[in-house]
Design an enzyme around this catalytic site. Sequence first.
Site, PDB file in Angstrom:
ATOM      1  N   HIS A  72       0.864  -1.190   0.000  1.00  9.38           N
ATOM      2  CA  HIS A  72       0.000   0.000   0.000  1.00  9.38           C
ATOM      3  C   HIS A  72       0.894   1.231   0.000  1.00  9.38           C
ATOM      4  O   HIS A  72       1.527   1.538   1.000  1.00  9.38           O
ATOM      5  CB  HIS A  72      -0.922  -0.012   1.224  1.00  9.38           C
ATOM      6  CG  HIS A  72      -1.764   1.222   1.314  1.00  9.38           C
ATOM      7  ND1 HIS A  72      -2.738   1.511   0.391  1.00  9.38           N
ATOM      8  CD2 HIS A  72      -1.756   2.258   2.179  1.00  9.38           C
ATOM      9  CE1 HIS A  72      -3.308   2.675   0.698  1.00  9.38           C
ATOM     10  NE2 HIS A  72      -2.722   3.148   1.776  1.00  9.38           N
ATOM     11  N   ASP A  74       1.115   5.004  -0.255  1.00  9.94           N
ATOM     12  CA  ASP A  74       0.434   6.302  -0.187  1.00  9.94           C
ATOM     13  C   ASP A  74       1.121   7.319  -1.089  1.00  9.94           C
ATOM     14  O   ASP A  74       2.335   7.499  -1.015  1.00  9.94           O
ATOM     15  CB  ASP A  74       0.446   6.833   1.248  1.00  9.94           C
ATOM     16  CG  ASP A  74      -0.488   6.042   2.144  1.00  9.94           C
ATOM     17  OD1 ASP A  74      -1.648   5.851   1.751  1.00  9.94           O
ATOM     18  OD2 ASP A  74      -0.041   5.607   3.236  1.00  9.94           O
ATOM     19  N   ASP A 196      -7.654   1.578   2.144  1.00  9.58           N
ATOM     20  CA  ASP A 196      -7.326   2.475   3.262  1.00  9.58           C
ATOM     21  C   ASP A 196      -8.258   3.670   3.470  1.00  9.58           C
ATOM     22  O   ASP A 196      -8.310   4.189   4.575  1.00  9.58           O
ATOM     23  CB  ASP A 196      -5.871   2.964   3.110  1.00  9.58           C
ATOM     24  CG  ASP A 196      -5.309   3.567   4.388  1.00  9.58           C
ATOM     25  OD1 ASP A 196      -5.831   3.223   5.479  1.00  9.58           O
ATOM     26  OD2 ASP A 196      -4.365   4.366   4.326  1.00  9.58           O
ATOM     27  N   HIS A 447      -5.972   9.769  -0.534  1.00  9.57           N
ATOM     28  CA  HIS A 447      -6.699   9.767   0.743  1.00  9.57           C
ATOM     29  C   HIS A 447      -5.924  10.350   1.923  1.00  9.57           C
ATOM     30  O   HIS A 447      -6.448  10.344   3.044  1.00  9.57           O
ATOM     31  CB  HIS A 447      -7.222   8.356   1.063  1.00  9.57           C
ATOM     32  CG  HIS A 447      -6.152   7.307   1.149  1.00  9.57           C
ATOM     33  ND1 HIS A 447      -5.784   6.546   0.058  1.00  9.57           N
ATOM     34  CD2 HIS A 447      -5.378   6.892   2.159  1.00  9.57           C
ATOM     35  CE1 HIS A 447      -4.831   5.703   0.418  1.00  9.57           C
ATOM     36  NE2 HIS A 447      -4.561   5.899   1.687  1.00  9.57           N
TER      37      HIS A 447
HETATM   38 ZN   LIG Z   1      -3.117   4.937   2.775  1.00  8.37          ZN
END
Ligand SMILES: [Zn+2]
Length: 1013
Positions: A72, A74, A196, A447
Amino acid sequence: MGLDAQPSGVCAGGGRGAAGPWTSPSALRPPLLRLSFIFLLLAAPSARAAGYKTCPMVKLDMLNVHLVAHTHDDVGWLKTVDQYFYGTYNTIQHAGVQYILDSVISSLLAEPTRRFVYVEMAFFSRWWHQQTNATQDVVRELVRQGRLEFANGGWVMNDEAATHYGAIIDQMTLGLRFLEDTFGSDGRPLVAWHIDPFGHSREQASLFAQMGFDGFFFGRLDYQDKLVRKKMLRMEQLWRASASLKPPAADLFTSVLPNLYNPPKNLCWDVLCADRPIVDDPRSPEYNAKELVDYFLKLATAQGQYYRTHHTIMTMGSDFQYENANMWFKNLDKLIQLVNAQQQANGSRVNVLYSTPACYLWELNKANLTWSVKQDDFFPYADGPHKFWTGFFTSRPALKRYERLSYNFLQVCNQLEALAGPAANVGPYGSGDSAPLNEAMAVLQHHDAVSGTSKQHVADDYARQVAAGWGPCEVLLSNALALLSGSKEEFIFCRNLNISLCPLSQTSKNFQVTIYNPLGRKVDWMVRLPVGKNIFLVKDPSGTVVPSDVVTVPSSDRQDLLFSASVPALGFSIYSVTQAPGQSPQTRIPQSRSQKPASHVKASSHILTIQNEHIWARFDPDTGLLMEMKNLDQDVLLPIRQAFYWYNASTGNSLSAQVSGAYIFRPTRQEPLPISHWAQTRLVKTDLVQEVHQNFSAWCSQVVRLYPGQRHLELEWTVGPIPVGDGWGKEVISYFDTALETKGLFFTDSNGREILERRRNYRPTWKLKQTEPVAGNYYPVNSRIYITDGDVQLTVLTDRSQGGSSLRDGSIELMVHRRLLRDDERGVGEPLLEKGAGLWVRGRHLVLLDKVRTAAVGHRLQAEKELLAPQVVLAPGGGTPYHLEVTPRKQYSGMRRELPPNVHLLTLARWGRQMLLLRLEHQFALGEDMVGNLSSPVTLDLTDLFSAFTIIDLKETTLAANQLRANASRLQWKSNEDAALKPSPSQLDPASITLQPMEIRTFLASVQWGKDG
Ligand SMILES: [Zn+2]
């Protein structure tokens, strides 16, 4: 392919510089693979067609555990996008995406059964462009074989609470286009993957369905909701995500992941984890294989109990994992081998395999079960009692407004690039380009970006990227405006008009104002420009003098020039402004109504009112607060009080240690405190504007405004810098109070599109145990919130995403700004404090009072006008003709006729050399317009709609434009509510394009530009 085809990513990716003290450089270096070996591995037996056909074999009579190896990544959070990609500043967080991708590719090549899923195209595309042709070929083959699968495929994994649907569609389109251009249908993601984001909107699911996704996976939902779902076997459902679109158009199969998106406890085999690796040599004192296998079998069986099929999914990865992919894969290889060996040895009924989200979904679909249906959304999200993630709906309000403003500017940029054709990209002002702003806006949808939950330096970097994107768009606009107007002007873009700053208009005696209208309909717009202390003459495109006024800017000695401009659809009007000679300054001095509470003075002469032909508003003479509003057309009068309050941010108490922070909203007390019980007021009345200036305190003021013709009351608030010297974090709200009997109900939009009903202290799908009566009733407001008693409706439109609620019948509150002293322990590690003294934030709430049956017409059309406001471009004037054969023109429209009011031109953008991307949207919901026919289907003729170009050929695609609609087919799911009907494929006739309520249709048009375009 020559010998130099050794993939650089495979042999040279890792190990340079990034290795911290926690590992030796060699640990990061993937094994060197010989070329012949690579192609041997690539020629694995699973090499068949893309899509579900490449999925691994399962065992029908066993519990199949689908291991999904994933990372994941970001797109900015604790580090900036670039810091994450390159792996700099590992002292903040150890993360380097380039090494992750290098390492994963190498590990996939080492063993053909391994699979991996990748998500964020902002990172992947950057990595891809740095690879050699040979590496790219190897990766293409891995993708073709389904061993590297893309899920979601957006530029980022966007936030769902603070985003607008237009920007979501844009960012998904950007990412999916990269995949389509690079890998064709082999790389097309089959599932959406929002593991997420902090709660899930219904509109997001609707958009995903319209993009053609077969299923949706996520990790975060309310803890109470999750418990009930596990018990009721509702971790997987069919989400019916639109109240207007006919099923299954907006139906999306939705799966809640068992463990957020993390691996099961004790089974994390990354350099970032400390779990024991599998030791399978029985002679080793460290031997643990049997223990781990037993543990895994128990775990899998327990997890399988909460799901309905013989399949269960385990997410083997987490934030920025797989930088040394070999660690993960080596242990997963062993786990699979050891666990499956139990089938022979002990008759175990558990089968474990490398899989992907799409392959797991495929098995669920084949199970052919009947699924229950969900119709509401997953907001608000709480991860425990008192822990509501409702603060981020408002966090960083300045960034949230900058995002919306930049969305507006990007659409203007895209449109002018489409209207002017290639001449917009190369012209007298240099190279114009919409791509940098498009990418920066896509990044901002992440996000942790628009959500306001990144570290301060990362938030600054998001703003930097967007600001850098504006530049090439300004060049593009200059090129396009010169071409379309036939005049080469020195165009000036005043980016600070929100604070009344624009050097050109403030110092020039003469200047011209070009107003571009991005709507498919003519617009009348009040232009407001800062000027010096003079009188001005304003002339319209035909040279006629139009009414203008100069008024004082609230709480300053500066002046604004006002005039109303009329601008045609998808076009511009050029007005000229000239300083009138010989006249002394006669600026309107506001009638000062400065007053303190004076209960003993109640003279009727003190009553403050403002009024135009549609609206009348009255202010309390004692307090200076709004007290009554009247819709004169409908004869609706509503007593309404509006004021500013603040919640005292919790620093934890005996019930819970949870504090209010960037993510979490938790007030200390349920009752907010007034910023002031009264406002010092000033009245400004001219022919072109009526304003009441309210000053509540040194850090809170407001202008309540009416322009002629306006059907709403405009409240322009200025809040900040929020003082925190008293040791209290503050969360500021604008509060509207009426006597409307609203029965605990209020309504909020979902990502600016469809409307959802909200009920206080209630959730539609489980019995809520409310722990936070304020924060637990907050919902995202992306564009509007309203209340109604069944007859009268009060709607507030916002200019950015905010948190909002109705905590008492008849009331509406919107959180406009927050400043907090503590970190709420969700990882960001900083209080939401913003630099120095903190930020001033200015914004607008538009208040509409209406009968419920006509309310939608008002708020739908006004929201569209606000989102795509006209773009004002200045120039000193007196430019030179651009093309001698074209007579300069002061007015232009790119359309032959206006769009009907229920049709919104959602996208008009360049797609290729001779191609445009066109999206048309029906902007009314089913049954919403109860009086007129705006909620009816509407049919358009596209063949000659645009004058700027001729459409030669038209193809319809799915929403993100990555596949032809005619070829797109989604998996069918059976539900327990009315049988899903397959929409009948209709023949595309450009002369007759019908839009159903809330339908968006996406087209790729081959075009030819006219000679001046
Ligand atoms: Zn995230």
